[in-house]
Design a protein around this motif. Sequence first.
Motif, mmCIF file in Angstrom:
data_model
loop_
_atom_site.group_PDB
_atom_site.id
_atom_site.type_symbol
_atom_site.label_atom_id
_atom_site.label_comp_id
_atom_site.label_asym_id
_atom_site.label_seq_id
_atom_site.Cartn_x
_atom_site.Cartn_y
_atom_site.Cartn_z
ATOM 1 N N TYR A 83 -24.398 -11.502 63.995
ATOM 2 C CA TYR A 83 -23.905 -12.424 65.030
ATOM 3 C C TYR A 83 -22.931 -13.437 64.418
ATOM 4 O O TYR A 83 -21.833 -13.645 64.926
ATOM 5 C CB TYR A 83 -25.116 -13.139 65.648
ATOM 6 C CG TYR A 83 -24.799 -14.109 66.757
ATOM 7 C CD1 TYR A 83 -24.779 -13.692 68.091
ATOM 8 C CD2 TYR A 83 -24.530 -15.441 66.481
ATOM 9 C CE1 TYR A 83 -24.499 -14.584 69.111
ATOM 10 C CE2 TYR A 83 -24.250 -16.339 67.494
ATOM 11 C CZ TYR A 83 -24.243 -15.910 68.807
ATOM 12 O OH TYR A 83 -23.961 -16.800 69.820
ATOM 13 N N TYR A 84 -23.343 -14.067 63.306
ATOM 14 C CA TYR A 84 -22.523 -15.129 62.706
ATOM 15 C C TYR A 84 -21.287 -14.584 61.993
ATOM 16 O O TYR A 84 -20.361 -15.338 61.707
ATOM 17 C CB TYR A 84 -23.346 -15.957 61.727
ATOM 18 C CG TYR A 84 -24.410 -16.794 62.391
ATOM 19 C CD1 TYR A 84 -24.086 -17.664 63.438
ATOM 20 C CD2 TYR A 84 -25.743 -16.736 61.995
ATOM 21 C CE1 TYR A 84 -25.054 -18.425 64.059
ATOM 22 C CE2 TYR A 84 -26.724 -17.504 62.614
ATOM 23 C CZ TYR A 84 -26.368 -18.346 63.642
ATOM 24 O OH TYR A 84 -27.328 -19.112 64.261
ATOM 25 N N ALA A 85 -21.280 -13.272 61.699
ATOM 26 C CA ALA A 85 -20.088 -12.672 61.076
ATOM 27 C C ALA A 85 -19.106 -12.181 62.144
ATOM 28 O O ALA A 85 -18.053 -11.645 61.803
ATOM 29 C CB ALA A 85 -20.495 -11.523 60.164
ATOM 30 N N PHE A 86 -19.447 -12.350 63.417
ATOM 31 C CA PHE A 86 -18.583 -11.993 64.549
ATOM 32 C C PHE A 86 -18.161 -10.521 64.531
ATOM 33 O O PHE A 86 -17.038 -10.177 64.881
ATOM 34 C CB PHE A 86 -17.337 -12.903 64.582
ATOM 35 C CG PHE A 86 -17.661 -14.374 64.562
ATOM 36 C CD1 PHE A 86 -18.232 -14.988 65.662
ATOM 37 C CD2 PHE A 86 -17.414 -15.150 63.441
ATOM 38 C CE1 PHE A 86 -18.552 -16.345 65.640
ATOM 39 C CE2 PHE A 86 -17.730 -16.500 63.409
ATOM 40 C CZ PHE A 86 -18.296 -17.095 64.518
ATOM 41 N N LEU B 162 -19.274 -7.900 66.281
ATOM 42 C CA LEU B 162 -19.060 -7.295 67.603
ATOM 43 C C LEU B 162 -17.777 -7.839 68.245
ATOM 44 O O LEU B 162 -17.021 -7.069 68.859
ATOM 45 C CB LEU B 162 -20.277 -7.570 68.503
ATOM 46 C CG LEU B 162 -20.412 -6.635 69.681
ATOM 47 C CD1 LEU B 162 -20.762 -5.229 69.235
ATOM 48 C CD2 LEU B 162 -21.483 -7.143 70.645
ATOM 49 N N ASN B 163 -17.535 -9.132 68.082
ATOM 50 C CA ASN B 163 -16.310 -9.729 68.637
ATOM 51 C C ASN B 163 -15.085 -9.014 68.054
ATOM 52 O O ASN B 163 -14.150 -8.671 68.782
ATOM 53 C CB ASN B 163 -16.202 -11.213 68.269
ATOM 54 C CG ASN B 163 -17.449 -11.986 68.586
ATOM 55 O OD1 ASN B 163 -18.543 -11.459 68.488
ATOM 56 N ND2 ASN B 163 -17.303 -13.236 68.961
ATOM 57 N N ASP B 164 -15.106 -8.826 66.733
ATOM 58 C CA ASP B 164 -13.959 -8.191 66.079
ATOM 59 C C ASP B 164 -13.798 -6.735 66.505
ATOM 60 O O ASP B 164 -12.677 -6.237 66.637
ATOM 61 C CB ASP B 164 -14.108 -8.280 64.549
ATOM 62 C CG ASP B 164 -13.912 -9.704 64.039
ATOM 63 O OD1 ASP B 164 -13.505 -10.563 64.840
ATOM 64 O OD2 ASP B 164 -14.177 -9.956 62.852
ATOM 65 N N MET B 165 -14.942 -6.075 66.721
ATOM 66 C CA MET B 165 -14.886 -4.673 67.183
ATOM 67 C C MET B 165 -14.148 -4.598 68.530
ATOM 68 O O MET B 165 -13.249 -3.775 68.719
ATOM 69 C CB MET B 165 -16.330 -4.141 67.342
ATOM 70 C CG MET B 165 -16.429 -2.730 67.823
ATOM 71 S SD MET B 165 -18.181 -2.255 68.005
ATOM 72 C CE MET B 165 -18.359 -2.285 69.784
ATOM 73 N N MET B 166 -14.512 -5.499 69.424
ATOM 74 C CA MET B 166 -13.885 -5.505 70.753
ATOM 75 C C MET B 166 -12.415 -5.944 70.662
ATOM 76 O O MET B 166 -11.539 -5.357 71.313
ATOM 77 C CB MET B 166 -14.646 -6.448 71.688
ATOM 78 C CG MET B 166 -16.103 -6.084 71.911
ATOM 79 S SD MET B 166 -16.292 -4.402 72.558
ATOM 80 C CE MET B 166 -18.042 -4.400 72.993
#
Lengths: 451, 309
Positions: free
Chosen positions: A410-413, A415-419
């Motif tokens: 979560y804190y490494a982001f 999933l955000n980066d994947m999207m």
Amino acid sequence: MGSGGNKNNRSVTRRSFLKASGAIGGAAGLAPVLSAPFVSRAVADNKSLSIVQWSHFVPAYDTWFDKFAKDWGDKNKIAVTVDHVPVQDVPARAAAEVSAQSGHDLFGFNGSGGAHLYRKFFINLADLVKETEKKFGQVTTIGKQLGYNADDGSWSAFPDFYINFPGMYQKSLWDGIGMKPDTWDNLRIGGAKLKAKGKPVGISLGHSNDPSTTWRGLLWSYGGAIQDAAGKKVVLDSKEAIEAAKFVAALYKEAMTPEVLSWNDSSNNQYLASGVASYIVNPISAYRTIQQSNKKLADDIFVIEPPKGPAKQIMGAASEFYGIWKFAKNKEAALEFLKYYRDHWPEAFKASEGYNNPCFANLVPKPMPILANDPTSTPPTKMAILQDSDKWSAIPGYPGPATPATDEIYYAFILNDMMTKTATGQSSAEDSVKMATQRCEAIFRKWARRT
Amino acid sequence: MVAIADSVPKPVARFRFILDRRNVLGSIMIAPAILYVLLLVGVPFLMAVYYSLSAYTIYDPSWSFVGLANFEDVVQDPVFQQTLYNTFIFTFGSQMLGLILGKFGALVLLRPFPGRKFVRALVILPWAVPIALATVAWQWMFDSLYSVINWTLIALGVVTRSQAPNWLGTPHLAMLSVIVVNAWRFFPFAIVIFLAGITAVPQDVLDAATVDGAGFWRRNYQIIMPMILPIVAIGLVFGIVFTFTDLSIVFLMTMGGPVGATSVLGFAGFQTGIVSGDVSHGAAISLFMLPVLFIVVVAMLRFIRRREV
């Protein structure tokens, strides 16, 4: 002159000094004995309890909590201090207190896996949770994910509340196109129409909590997940996750603008408050702020359950829990305060204006105050759907427990980066998912060696 | 007798005698600084080294030795490689920009003009303002919705609304933004360094050069710059060390985004070691700075010494 001085000017001789110091020493030594009957009560009164927790997004809640804690302290003759720290400082504060083996008695933690990460330093609160279940019904899934340790049945923390992330939309705009953002597909199709009218959808693709939460919800609603239900294996590399990433790319291109790439947690709130956004996903603090600044716009903003996906209707949530350090100086006081706080939890719910959601089934009986009938909203039932938000809310780690590994992801982001990579065309959906999976697996392997 | 005895305070004399000894007084004066460095820099540094070689996490504060396993894990992470690259770009980019701004600032502030003292005091502000406050202000200037920079560019007709740069949302622009903020923070220090250096250049040397026909550029780059290079190098060492180890600007402005484009070693070490509780890997990430800084500092100091000789 100075050291020799005039003999007549000397005020202290060796003899007088010895006499005086002897008298003072004797008095000091006898003082506890002589004064014991009179001061024992005062010593008891010097008990203290220190609490630290995040600065709540609803400032009125902090005002209420500080007074609530102080009143409890006054009743029990315990000096209570409450410190509020910015939410992003909570992990560093916890790490510092553990390193120093000293700090606050009661630690209000914000972040899903923290109770498991600090497990060895928190006392077992299983009795408190059992007692609470007897009084207020079963602990929710989120509550269990937060604090329960399946291997030995202990509870590292007392689940306090979760923060739901419903959808918020400008009703007149969506009525104008004859649609409702109730499914992810409708959000994309309707969002594209509204973007053409200068009213895009606003979901961040940056590095902050909101996108971490929202895109987890999308992934789950497509049937994907980062880990399995046992929390042992990374299962991200799936066709469901690839479909979810492809959907984000389509949503970004058709219904959003590049601005979302740099957003922090307040940006989507500002976007909605500016009247530009047709839809955002956020806790109700965004709506509450607009109520104070622009009543007309607030009346047009409606709260809706998260969009349904092909597999289910679900959305990420944030969470808060309390832990008592093993090295706390006043464990009993901390435990007693937690019991008192739990028994008055509906007051906390009201003070948070419905922002804090209960982790026990009947802690706030339905119809819930404020949410079922909010006199400040038009219509007053605008937020009634939030009473059942536990049915569509989950925290990072879902469908498994929240762990140090899921927290690091979560804190490494990741999933955000994947999207974002897929949405901006930096890599294909397949490659983005594969890369994210590799990073998650590396983190899982690492924590498997350490836990 | 008493009066005579009292008038000869021997211990004070002995103490004065000790303080008169240059090496003793020097040791006493330097002791607090050495103690400070040992306790607040040396001990944490040694602890960080051991953390990086151990299995220490917040979940399990075990000191068991794992050798270089943490470093191997870190190096294999492709995101770390990008972070290392970002750190170099961020450090050297902002130092370069800061030095250029500092040089120009110093040249401007050397010339007398009305209100020069006030401007000199004002220039120090970026250095003196708390970084958290300054970064929040910069964040608004680069904001995707309310950027005053974009507003100005649009008002001047340079770009349209749809063409306005997304400062913190585009990887290269986001890196440029954090570089600009760090350079803005560093350039007052550079001005002070340049001012100190330039004012120390003997006026007769400059006068002689002028008489020999040296113009502005020649005086600056063939006479002043070589003479002040050692002091500029000292400033640069400070700047590089501080920037290489900094995480505040990235933490407050971009959180390493977009897609890790502004993640630097300090930020990555903090996120892994403190926020996620994996202290050993966090320490390993942070210690990657050490060899680089060591090489840079040794090279700069050797250069300075050679110039002085």
